[in-house]
Enzyme design. Structure first.
Site, PDB file in Angstrom:
ATOM      1  N   LYS A  23       0.830  -1.210   0.000  1.00  0.00           N
ATOM      2  CA  LYS A  23       0.000   0.000   0.000  1.00  0.00           C
ATOM      3  C   LYS A  23       0.862   1.258   0.000  1.00  0.00           C
ATOM      4  CE  LYS A  23      -1.900   1.972   3.942  1.00  0.00           C
ATOM      5  NZ  LYS A  23      -2.170   3.421   3.953  1.00  0.00           N
ATOM      6  N   ASN A  24       1.813   1.333   0.933  1.00  0.00           N
ATOM      7  CA  ASN A  24       2.566   2.576   1.108  1.00  0.00           C
ATOM      8  C   ASN A  24       3.601   2.826   0.018  1.00  0.00           C
ATOM      9  OD1 ASN A  24       1.131   3.347   3.383  1.00  0.00           O
ATOM     10  ND2 ASN A  24       2.472   2.224   4.776  1.00  0.00           N
ATOM     11  N   CYS A 119      -5.868   7.916   8.771  1.00  0.00           N
ATOM     12  CA  CYS A 119      -6.151   7.345  10.096  1.00  0.00           C
ATOM     13  C   CYS A 119      -5.802   8.328  11.205  1.00  0.00           C
ATOM     14  CB  CYS A 119      -5.331   6.065  10.313  1.00  0.00           C
ATOM     15  SG  CYS A 119      -6.012   4.620   9.513  1.00  0.00           S
ATOM     16  N   ARG A 124       0.770  14.007  12.607  1.00  0.00           N
ATOM     17  CA  ARG A 124       1.821  13.728  11.625  1.00  0.00           C
ATOM     18  C   ARG A 124       2.079  15.056  10.921  1.00  0.00           C
ATOM     19  NH1 ARG A 124      -0.267   8.104   9.025  1.00  0.00           N
ATOM     20  NH2 ARG A 124      -2.325   8.900   9.448  1.00  0.00           N
ATOM     21  N   ASP A 307       3.286  -0.019  12.495  1.00  0.00           N
ATOM     22  CA  ASP A 307       2.127  -0.586  11.800  1.00  0.00           C
ATOM     23  C   ASP A 307       1.860  -2.045  12.163  1.00  0.00           C
ATOM     24  OD1 ASP A 307       1.423   1.727  10.541  1.00  0.00           O
ATOM     25  OD2 ASP A 307       2.157   1.175   8.559  1.00  0.00           O
ATOM     26  N   ARG A 399      -9.262   0.033   3.533  1.00  0.00           N
ATOM     27  CA  ARG A 399      -8.351   1.065   3.024  1.00  0.00           C
ATOM     28  C   ARG A 399      -6.976   0.482   2.719  1.00  0.00           C
ATOM     29  NH1 ARG A 399      -6.851   4.747   6.889  1.00  0.00           N
ATOM     30  NH2 ARG A 399      -5.418   5.301   5.252  1.00  0.00           N
TER      31      ARG A 399
END
Length: 418
Positions: A23-24, A119, A124, A307, A399
């Site tokens: 995903k990232n 999220c 951040r 994570d 997501r």
């Protein structure tokens, strides 16, 4: 909209499960694709909500997207100018929308970025991102929830990051590859997703050295060419499935994984009593006789990933003894604690530290996915809880995990999507 997962507990998981693209990595590569005019194709792209939102943002900027097949996404970046302002409505759904700051400055020398969402796992801040682009010559103003940046005379420069921020490192790289002169990022993030971004841009003609270390050197180029590129596997999804094998008292082969990316997770699972073996086809995880308590401190890569903290916490709720988890990256990562306690867990939180006292069993009940990784952890807890666990707000899970219910059901889980 599918927003509820029902997990029936008590079945050990057996079999093999394949990890999707990261995903990232996928999200930042989608953004970086605008740096080259023409059609870039990204293979191994996960079909998840975050990727869908990112395609909407690209389309809004004038960049066309099209799925070539299940997991190959074509991004057609037109010649000439594209729009440089991201919408609030889409940006608030996706943290990674802030990556357009560096890419648009690199391509169009200007950007108007809506302050992003995603999220709720803690602050951040964008300060390191702004410090980086300003060092390369951008003038920045923040007004009405938008970051406005433009650059008249961009130039390479040295940037020292106070913290190895992944997003800031990515934004600076994307601006620097199209900025004249040499840029050096010190105390850069070392995550595999940073290495994937550098490899992708280098395949397009960029000149980046040192990705994966804390010093990244970039020599600006005037043009990048579109390419076809395969995204790395998702190390967090791999870690989640590994914990699923261990917590459910089963045996799971996790395929399409790069072991070096998840060594800290392998080490902690072994410490907790699981048998973890690297094989030719992936990583085999076999549950131990019991779950032993372990202590975990989250740190930037190559430390233990924040994570994976929620998933390990779910498992340690059933350990024979007391575990201590220290969260050093995001201050709101412990929102899952209240949900696990509803299932019978014994957890006390003080500041950045959670003390997890193992219990004999967890009980199915109604819980809420507070964020992406917490949602995944609640699925893991539900796999071993007595009775049914109903997970509300499961959209958070979709997501970031592709077909997670179907994949786990293939191993013997009983998960229904409603």
């Amino acid at each position: 909209m599918e927003d509820i997962l029902i997990v029936k507990g008590g079945t050990p998981l057996y079999g093999s499960i394949r990890v999707s693209g990261a995903k990232n990595a996928g999200l930042v590569l989608m953004v970086a694709a605008i740096l080259a005019e023409g059609e870039t194709i990204l293979d191994n792209m996960p079909r998840i909500r975050d990727v869908e939102v990112m395609t909407f943002i690209l389309n809004e900027l004038g960049v066309r997207t099209e799925w070539k097949d299940d997991n190959s996404l074509a991004i057609y970046s037109p010649p000439g100018r594209i729009k440089t302002k991201t919408s609030y409505e889409l940006s608030r759904m996706l943290r990674a929308s802030n990556l357009f700051l560096g890419a648009l400055l690199g391509r169009e020398k200007e950007a108007a970025i809506s302050l992003p969402g995603g999220c709720d796992i803690g602050s951040r801040p964008m300060d390191l991102h702004l410090k980086g682009v300003q060092a390369l010559g951008a003038e920045v103003e923040i007004e009405h929830g938008y970051i406005y940046a433009c650059t008249k005379r961009p130039r390479g420069n040295n940037v020292y990051l106070d913290f190895p921020s992944v997003g800031a490192t990515e934004n600076i790289i994307m601006m620097a590859v199209k900025t004249p002169g040499n840029t050096v990022i010190e105390n850069a993030a070392k995550e595999p997703e940073i290495v994937d971004l550098a490899n992708f841009l280098n395949s397009m003609g960029a000149k980046i050295r040192g990705a994966g270390t804390d010093v990244i050197k970039i020599e600006g180029v005037s043009e990048l060419k579109p390419v076809r590129y395969a995204i790395i596997p998702d190390r967090i999804e791999a870690g989640t499935f590994m914990v699923a094998g261990a917590i459910s008292k089963g045996e799971v082969l996790v395929e399409n994984v790069i072991p070096t990316h998840i060594y800290p997770v392998i080490a902690k699972l072994q410490e907790a009593g699981a048998v973890v073996k690297e094989t030719e086809s992936g990583i085999l995880v076999k549950a131990g006789d019991k779950i032993r308590p372990v202590d975990i401190k989250t740190l930037p890569y190559p430390g233990f990933p924040t994570d994976m903290q929620s998933q390990m916490m779910a498992m340690l709720c059933l350990a024979e003894g007391t575990s201590v988890i220290v969260e050093n990256v995001f201050e709101n990562r412990f929102q899952i604690v209240d949900e696990l306690k509803r299932m019978g867990a014994d957890i006390k939180v003080e500041g950045h530290t959670a003390v997890v006292k193992g219990v004999k069993k967890l009980y199915g009940t109604k819980v809420r996915a507070t964020d992406l990784r917490a949602g995944a952890a609640l699925i893991l807890a539900g796999l071993v809880a007595e009775g049914e666990t109903v997970i509300e707000e499961a959209i958070h899970i979709f997501r970031g995990y592709e077909n997670i219910a179907q994949k786990l059901n293939h191993l013997g889980a009983q998960i229904t999507v409603k």
